[in-house]
Design a protein around this motif. Structure first.
Motif, PDB file in Angstrom:
ATOM      1  N   TRP A  44       0.819  -1.204   0.000  1.00 36.16           N
ATOM      2  CA  TRP A  44       0.000   0.000   0.000  1.00 36.16           C
ATOM      3  C   TRP A  44       0.853   1.254   0.000  1.00 36.16           C
ATOM      4  N   ALA A  45       1.991   1.229   0.675  1.00 35.27           N
ATOM      5  CA  ALA A  45       2.855   2.411   0.693  1.00 35.27           C
ATOM      6  C   ALA A  45       3.343   2.753  -0.713  1.00 35.27           C
ATOM      7  N   TYR A  46       3.599   1.744  -1.509  1.00 33.10           N
ATOM      8  CA  TYR A  46       4.033   1.970  -2.891  1.00 33.10           C
ATOM      9  C   TYR A  46       2.924   2.655  -3.689  1.00 33.10           C
ATOM     10  N   VAL A  47       1.693   2.208  -3.493  1.00 28.92           N
ATOM     11  CA  VAL A  47       0.570   2.826  -4.206  1.00 28.92           C
ATOM     12  C   VAL A  47       0.379   4.270  -3.744  1.00 28.92           C
ATOM     13  N   GLY A  48       0.568   4.513  -2.446  1.00 31.10           N
ATOM     14  CA  GLY A  48       0.446   5.874  -1.938  1.00 31.10           C
ATOM     15  C   GLY A  48       1.453   6.814  -2.567  1.00 31.10           C
ATOM     16  N   LEU A  49       2.673   6.353  -2.766  1.00 38.87           N
ATOM     17  CA  LEU A  49       3.686   7.186  -3.416  1.00 38.87           C
ATOM     18  C   LEU A  49       3.393   7.334  -4.906  1.00 38.87           C
ATOM     19  N   TRP A  50       2.922   6.268  -5.540  1.00 37.95           N
ATOM     20  CA  TRP A  50       2.558   6.352  -6.960  1.00 37.95           C
ATOM     21  C   TRP A  50       1.487   7.416  -7.183  1.00 37.95           C
ATOM     22  N   SER A  51       0.562   7.554  -6.259  1.00 33.60           N
ATOM     23  CA  SER A  51      -0.518   8.533  -6.390  1.00 33.60           C
ATOM     24  C   SER A  51      -0.020   9.966  -6.265  1.00 33.60           C
ATOM     25  N   ARG A  52       1.191  10.137  -5.740  1.00 30.83           N
ATOM     26  CA  ARG A  52       1.684  11.465  -5.417  1.00 30.83           C
ATOM     27  C   ARG A  52       2.897  11.908  -6.229  1.00 30.83           C
ATOM     28  N   ILE A  53       3.611  10.967  -6.858  1.00 31.74           N
ATOM     29  CA  ILE A  53       4.897  11.283  -7.487  1.00 31.74           C
ATOM     30  C   ILE A  53       4.868  10.957  -8.972  1.00 31.74           C
ATOM     31  N   HIS A  54       5.338  11.874  -9.782  1.00 33.07           N
ATOM     32  CA  HIS A  54       5.471  11.628 -11.226  1.00 33.07           C
ATOM     33  C   HIS A  54       6.412  10.455 -11.473  1.00 33.07           C
ATOM     34  N   ALA A  55       5.991   9.530 -12.318  1.00 33.67           N
ATOM     35  CA  ALA A  55       6.863   8.453 -12.815  1.00 33.67           C
ATOM     36  C   ALA A  55       7.505   7.644 -11.692  1.00 33.67           C
ATOM     37  N   PHE A  56       6.817   7.486 -10.580  1.00 32.63           N
ATOM     38  CA  PHE A  56       7.355   6.684  -9.472  1.00 32.63           C
ATOM     39  C   PHE A  56       7.408   5.212  -9.852  1.00 32.63           C
ATOM     40  N   THR A  57       8.486   4.543  -9.449  1.00 26.59           N
ATOM     41  CA  THR A  57       8.633   3.101  -9.694  1.00 26.59           C
ATOM     42  C   THR A  57       8.864   2.374  -8.378  1.00 26.59           C
ATOM     43  N   ALA A 341     -20.366  11.393 -16.892  1.00 27.14           N
ATOM     44  CA  ALA A 341     -19.536  10.791 -17.936  1.00 27.14           C
ATOM     45  C   ALA A 341     -18.087  11.278 -17.864  1.00 27.14           C
ATOM     46  N   THR A 342     -17.891  12.565 -17.564  1.00 31.45           N
ATOM     47  CA  THR A 342     -16.531  13.112 -17.495  1.00 31.45           C
ATOM     48  C   THR A 342     -15.748  12.496 -16.348  1.00 31.45           C
ATOM     49  N   ASP A 343     -16.374  12.386 -15.175  1.00 27.76           N
ATOM     50  CA  ASP A 343     -15.695  11.811 -14.011  1.00 27.76           C
ATOM     51  C   ASP A 343     -15.435  10.318 -14.209  1.00 27.76           C
ATOM     52  N   ARG A 344     -16.382   9.641 -14.820  1.00 28.28           N
ATOM     53  CA  ARG A 344     -16.216   8.210 -15.067  1.00 28.28           C
ATOM     54  C   ARG A 344     -15.038   7.963 -16.021  1.00 28.28           C
ATOM     55  N   ALA A 345     -14.916   8.779 -17.038  1.00 30.79           N
ATOM     56  CA  ALA A 345     -13.813   8.625 -17.980  1.00 30.79           C
ATOM     57  C   ALA A 345     -12.474   8.908 -17.293  1.00 30.79           C
ATOM     58  N   ALA A 346     -12.428   9.949 -16.441  1.00 34.58           N
ATOM     59  CA  ALA A 346     -11.196  10.282 -15.732  1.00 34.58           C
ATOM     60  C   ALA A 346     -10.817   9.177 -14.742  1.00 34.58           C
ATOM     61  N   LEU A 347     -11.813   8.612 -14.075  1.00 38.86           N
ATOM     62  CA  LEU A 347     -11.567   7.526 -13.135  1.00 38.86           C
ATOM     63  C   LEU A 347     -11.019   6.294 -13.850  1.00 38.86           C
ATOM     64  N   GLU A 348     -11.605   5.949 -14.964  1.00 43.96           N
ATOM     65  CA  GLU A 348     -11.135   4.781 -15.702  1.00 43.96           C
ATOM     66  C   GLU A 348      -9.719   4.994 -16.242  1.00 43.96           C
ATOM     67  N   GLN A 349      -9.424   6.206 -16.654  1.00 43.94           N
ATOM     68  CA  GLN A 349      -8.077   6.505 -17.137  1.00 43.94           C
ATOM     69  C   GLN A 349      -7.057   6.336 -16.011  1.00 43.94           C
ATOM     70  N   GLU A 350      -7.370   6.868 -14.841  1.00 42.98           N
ATOM     71  CA  GLU A 350      -6.458   6.743 -13.703  1.00 42.98           C
ATOM     72  C   GLU A 350      -6.345   5.295 -13.243  1.00 42.98           C
ATOM     73  N   ALA A 351      -7.451   4.564 -13.256  1.00 41.85           N
ATOM     74  CA  ALA A 351      -7.426   3.155 -12.856  1.00 41.85           C
ATOM     75  C   ALA A 351      -6.566   2.334 -13.799  1.00 41.85           C
ATOM     76  N   ASN A 352      -6.629   2.625 -15.083  1.00 43.83           N
ATOM     77  CA  ASN A 352      -5.797   1.900 -16.044  1.00 43.83           C
ATOM     78  C   ASN A 352      -4.317   2.237 -15.861  1.00 43.83           C
ATOM     79  N   ARG A 353      -4.023   3.462 -15.478  1.00 43.08           N
ATOM     80  CA  ARG A 353      -2.644   3.810 -15.184  1.00 43.08           C
ATOM     81  C   ARG A 353      -2.149   3.040 -13.966  1.00 43.08           C
ATOM     82  N   LEU A 354      -3.006   2.911 -12.941  1.00 46.52           N
ATOM     83  CA  LEU A 354      -2.624   2.151 -11.752  1.00 46.52           C
ATOM     84  C   LEU A 354      -2.419   0.679 -12.084  1.00 46.52           C
ATOM     85  N   LEU A 355      -3.245   0.145 -12.990  1.00 43.97           N
ATOM     86  CA  LEU A 355      -3.083  -1.253 -13.391  1.00 43.97           C
ATOM     87  C   LEU A 355      -1.692  -1.501 -13.962  1.00 43.97           C
ATOM     88  N   GLN A 356      -1.182  -0.558 -14.719  1.00 39.94           N
ATOM     89  CA  GLN A 356       0.167  -0.710 -15.266  1.00 39.94           C
ATOM     90  C   GLN A 356       1.203  -0.766 -14.154  1.00 39.94           C
TER      91      GLN A 356
END
Length: 374
Positions: A44-57, A341-356
């Motif tokens: 979870w700590a890794y996900v927390g940093l991913w949510s806050r930092i550009h290009a975090f690995t 529709a706008t929020d749903r599209a933004a949520l799905e975009q962010e969720a797909n980024r998290l999946l990566q």
């Protein structure tokens, strides 16, 4: 005294938590800014940093753990956190009374009745012998010495009463929910430096003031009860009263007094807040006694159904709008109410980024009604 509406408090929190926009700061700098990063489950700590930092690995945080620049151990509210090594050295002694209260709770004392706490700690440190043991091995050896008692609870009591650092692999990216690999080492041995000491009441008060400043930089403006709920310390009103000259005062939406650093800027309340996916136990949700600046009381019961559970959430316009889960590569979103529709599209975009980032493959939705009634 200026009155701050709820939206102003929300945007201040989003800004200071790097949730209005991702930062280019290093993971170590972000952990230092947040004071400590909740790490009940290592991933979870890794996900927390991913949510806050550009290009975090993942490798960036793992390297900090391996180099011992970041420590995983019991800290704020007696729960597992990641902290910069020097911060841990200074904060753990200040927060030790909080951990000591937890160690003195019935869960532990029923099991250790008749045992002297100081002797138990000395025994645990003797078993560690200045080295590292798996937590379950420490528990086994303590149970051997004290037949009829639960060794796991004894080991937990030792860990609360004296600073033990978790091995790098304990906090590293790995299987979700896997706690079996926890290893412990005396913190001074792990860090190669002694823990800080507060020899006088004045030194302790100065340390508490610094902690309050650090808290406000990451979570302010906030009230006295908010600071105390975050760190677990009590009687901070006197300390804060002694800091009046360096703090700015506000009135909250409910009329209670809020304090902030005098030079801290507040973002425009109308600043757009992007969709964000937060991990379980995220700092932003646990930093205040009054959490309505990020989650409504109505929604809180779905996110925090018990004291030991804080589900992963997603934010829409700065507020918790639903939960999410990850199972067998599927990231499942559960909105608490319909999304435009706008929020749903933004949520799905962010969720797909998290999946990566986490290695999943599918985004799906759960029925909010079914999820809330389960």
């Amino acid at each position: 005294m200026t009155t701050l509406p709820l939206r102003a408090l929300n945007r201040a929190l989003m800004d200071r938590q790097f949730l209005l926009r991702r930062t280019d700061r290093t993971p170590l700098e972000v952990i230092e800014r947040l004071v400590a990063l909740q790490a009940q489950e290592p991933n979870w700590a890794y996900v927390g940093l991913w949510s806050r930092i550009h290009a975090f690995t993942q490798s960036e945080l793992t390297a900090l753990l391996e180099d011992r620049q970041v420590v995983r151990s019991a800290l704020l509210r007696s729960t597992q956190h990641l902290a910069a090594a020097d911060d841990f050295r200074r904060l753990r002694p200040l927060l030790q009374p909080v951990l000591g209260r937890t160690a003195g709770s019935p869960h532990f004392t029923r099991n250790s009745s008749g045992l002297d706490a100081a002797s138990l700690v000395a025994e645990g440190l003797g078993l560690l012998a200045g080295g590292t043991l798996p937590r379950k091995e420490l528990a086994r050896r303590l149970a051997e010495r004290h037949p009829g008692r639960d060794g796991r609870i004894l080991a937990g009591q030792v860990e609360l009463c004296t600073p033990l650092a978790h091995g790098a692999t304990t906090g590293a990216w790995g299987s979700w929910g896997n706690r079996s690999a926890v290893s412990v080492t005396p913190a001074e041995v792990w860090l190669g430096q002694p823990m800080a000491t507060a020899a006088t009441a004045t030194a302790t008060k100065d340390s508490a003031k610094e902690l309050i400043r650090r808290y406000l930089a990451a979570f302010g403006p906030a009230g006295v009860k908010d600071v105390q709920a975050w760190c677990g310390l009590t009687r901070l009103r006197e300390v804060i009263a002694d800091m009046r000259a360096e703090l700015r005062r506000y009135s909250g939406p409910d009329g209670r007094e809020l304090i902030d650093l005098a030079d801290a800027e507040l973002p425009d309340p109308e600043t757009l807040a992007p969709v964000r996916l937060l991990p379980a136990f995220d700092n932003a949700l646990l930093g205040h006694a009054d959490r309505t600046r990020i989650i409504s009381d109505e929604d809180r019961k779905w996110v925090m159904p018990g004291q030991a559970q804080v589900r992963p959430t997603f934010l829409v316009d700065g507020w918790v709008h639903g939960t999410w889960s990850l199972d067998a590569g599927t990231l499942r979103l559960t909105p608490f109410r319909p999304l435009c529709a706008t929020d749903r599209a933004a949520l799905e975009q962010e969720a797909n980024r998290l999946l990566q980032f986490v290695g999943g493959s599918v985004v799906s939705y759960s029925d909010p009604v079914a999820a809330q009634s389960s």
